[in-house]
Design a protein around this motif. Sequence first.
Motif, PDB file in Angstrom:
ATOM      1  N   TYR A 133      55.892  45.549  62.225  1.00  0.00           N
ATOM      2  CA  TYR A 133      57.314  45.195  62.450  1.00  0.00           C
ATOM      3  C   TYR A 133      57.700  43.781  62.521  1.00  0.00           C
ATOM      4  N   TYR A 144      63.916  47.656  58.336  1.00  0.00           N
ATOM      5  CA  TYR A 144      64.065  48.749  59.419  1.00  0.00           C
ATOM      6  C   TYR A 144      65.766  48.793  59.775  1.00  0.00           C
ATOM      7  N   GLY A 160      64.810  56.867  61.377  1.00  0.00           N
ATOM      8  CA  GLY A 160      63.489  56.155  61.429  1.00  0.00           C
ATOM      9  C   GLY A 160      63.027  55.999  60.396  1.00  0.00           C
ATOM     10  N   ASN A 161      63.553  55.846  59.154  1.00  0.00           N
ATOM     11  CA  ASN A 161      62.784  55.942  57.805  1.00  0.00           C
ATOM     12  C   ASN A 161      61.627  55.182  57.583  1.00  0.00           C
ATOM     13  N   PHE A 162      62.109  53.782  58.104  1.00  0.00           N
ATOM     14  CA  PHE A 162      60.906  52.823  57.912  1.00  0.00           C
ATOM     15  C   PHE A 162      59.726  53.088  58.774  1.00  0.00           C
ATOM     16  N   PHE A 163      59.965  53.664  59.930  1.00  0.00           N
ATOM     17  CA  PHE A 163      58.779  53.871  60.975  1.00  0.00           C
ATOM     18  C   PHE A 163      57.844  55.182  60.359  1.00  0.00           C
ATOM     19  N   GLU A 166      57.386  54.156  56.064  1.00  0.00           N
ATOM     20  CA  GLU A 166      56.398  53.197  55.706  1.00  0.00           C
ATOM     21  C   GLU A 166      55.344  52.855  56.669  1.00  0.00           C
ATOM     22  N   VAL A 336      62.253  52.834  66.730  1.00  0.00           N
ATOM     23  CA  VAL A 336      63.246  53.484  66.004  1.00  0.00           C
ATOM     24  C   VAL A 336      64.772  53.146  66.671  1.00  0.00           C
ATOM     25  N   PRO A 339      64.818  48.879  67.264  1.00  0.00           N
ATOM     26  CA  PRO A 339      65.021  48.070  66.086  1.00  0.00           C
ATOM     27  C   PRO A 339      66.600  48.169  65.295  1.00  0.00           C
ATOM     28  N   ALA A 340      66.729  49.579  65.432  1.00  0.00           N
ATOM     29  CA  ALA A 340      68.218  49.778  64.751  1.00  0.00           C
ATOM     30  C   ALA A 340      69.100  48.839  65.435  1.00  0.00           C
ATOM     31  N   SER A 343      69.059  45.319  64.440  1.00  0.00           N
ATOM     32  CA  SER A 343      69.411  44.940  62.981  1.00  0.00           C
ATOM     33  C   SER A 343      70.772  44.748  62.878  1.00  0.00           C
TER      34      SER A 343
END
Length: 686
Positions: A133, A144, A160-163, A166, A336, A339-340, A343
Amino acid sequence: RYICKMGTGEDISHLPKLMDQKIEKRARWHSTASFILAAVGSAVGLGNVWRFPYLVSKNGGAPFLVPYIICLVLIGMPILLMELGLGQMFQGGDIEAFGRMNSRLRGLGLASVFGSFVIVTYYMVVLAYAGMYFVASFMSPIPYALPDAGNITIGDITSGNFFYSEVLRLGDFNNPTYLMNGAMVLSLAIIWVMVYLSIFNGVQTAGWVVYVTVPLPVILIIVLLVRVAILPGADGGVKEYIGKWNGTKLQESTIWVEATGQVFFTLSVCMGVMTAYSSHNTVKHQVGRDEKIISLSDMAIALLGGFTVYCMLGYLAAEAGTDAVYDISSMTLAFVAYPAGISVLTGSHVWGVIFFLCLILLGVDSAFSMVEAVTTVITDSWISKRYKLGKPMVSLFLCLFGFACSLMYTMDVGLYLLDVIDHYINNWGMIFLGFMECVCLGWMYKFETQTKKVGFKSVMIYNICFFWALLLGIVVGLLLSEYDDDVTSGQAGGYGVLAGLIVYFVGLFVSYCVIDQRAAKHLGGGGRLWAIIGWHGPDRLRKMINCTDNPNWKPMHFESEMQTIYKPHLVSMSFGFLIKYFIPTVLWVLFFTTFKSNVQTGYGGYPWSYQTVGILIFAFMACLVLFVAIFPRCMIDPRESGTDSFSGQLSWLLTPGVAGSDKVLVDSGVYGEDDVVIMNETATGL
């Protein structure tokens, strides 16, 4: 060997000069500040940022702080003080500290550092997540980031698509591929290199590193708090965090169990860390003061981290228009939800870098403290002395081996393994070790002092009846709550306590009746009773700690005990009661309650193939304790067998009993009248 008779009030300056020279060769902290920073850094970790705030909110806000503070004072701080004191008194890590009480107890130290090593292997993977991250925060756009910053929904926040896609590349635990994430492996390798560079020369390097890695994340948390506190809705997050009061919550058993668990796990106790760290203090260091600084600093940083997290959650809840945001917990909170929120802030790259750098620094102190705990016991052992293994070499080997073990958590099922192993090693393993540590100091150390006063039979009857009473009370309470629908859990607990007390007082009466009259002829009724039920081992430790302030301090002496009231760095007599009676009872109840729940329903809905891994790790820890108790020679240099043949040495190692030189219990010489201190020439400390 050197023999020195220590009279009342004599302090450590009277020890043999040669022994002092051997002690001085042990690596020391650069200063008191470096030791305190390192211990605080070990205690303060990732759980302060996500676990503590979630538990506060989950259990009704402010009411959770009541059982938390009570459990901190009655459970966490005494165990922390015990480990700090033992490491300093015996000048060695867990294996040497418990081994010098009795050679059969070295397995307890071995189990604790094994557990610590297992924990650090998956803890490093969580830091690798933060590292990924951290790098992602420099990218544009931020990977993210929420899909639509102008229309935030609860689904976007928790997706949490990135978490999951990825970072974890999470698969189905029923149909795993066992493929590793290359980016995570690279991040993991970098984190392990950071840990090695921090402790490659033990406290000599760690003592300087902590001047950066401990205060810097606190500064970063404060910077983040200032930023998120001015966001719209932040006040709602604070209210959700500690602004509510529901006194009925205190009547629920869950809040007390979770407060106990949080206190127990947040201070890095029962992992060999604090024992290893304090072993590098001089024997005159005031750990009674440091224990309070460490505990209160940990609580303060946890509260501060909670405000930082819940101000952000309040903002997200206001933007999404739902309080469901507050249900997010654990790693999802850090990787999740937070970070959201970052962003969508102005300057999101900067805030992302600050937040994840903060997580890395918070975690790396705890990580290298666990590695240092293992290196300390290895370098204290006969293996290191025989093969001349220095700290850099031992640290390098451990970091390489630890990295190899950590790789399994980078697979698509890594998070499932991490979750299961973390649960069983903490909720079973660490609680078991905490119970055993208290039993060793409270019931086994200085056992011979009791038997000399009232006889072996009297003491053994009392000890056996106490533990039978404890076990009976737990079993009765659990069985009634499980199989009798007419009995509430509170009533079941009451019946269990009643059954246990009956057995206890019967045992106490019998043990008093069978006192050896010749041994106890100089004791009155009160003296005989105290010889049976007293906490002689903890009082020995108390005297070592308190004599750093006053060499003439004596336990159970009125003037000395009064000093503990107005001098906060001194240890009061309540310490002995907590270590011998209160804490073992609480931990054993907690252990069996968790054990019953996990055996009946499993943990987390995982298949038993996964849960077996965690259970086997706990079983191995328990077997280490048992095996060394039966075969204590397995922890001794086989050359003491007097034979050069491999078969002869192996046979000697696996023979129950102790070696001649290992019968010497190295003790501190400040305890009281007519103490004879025998210094083994090969010992590394007091």
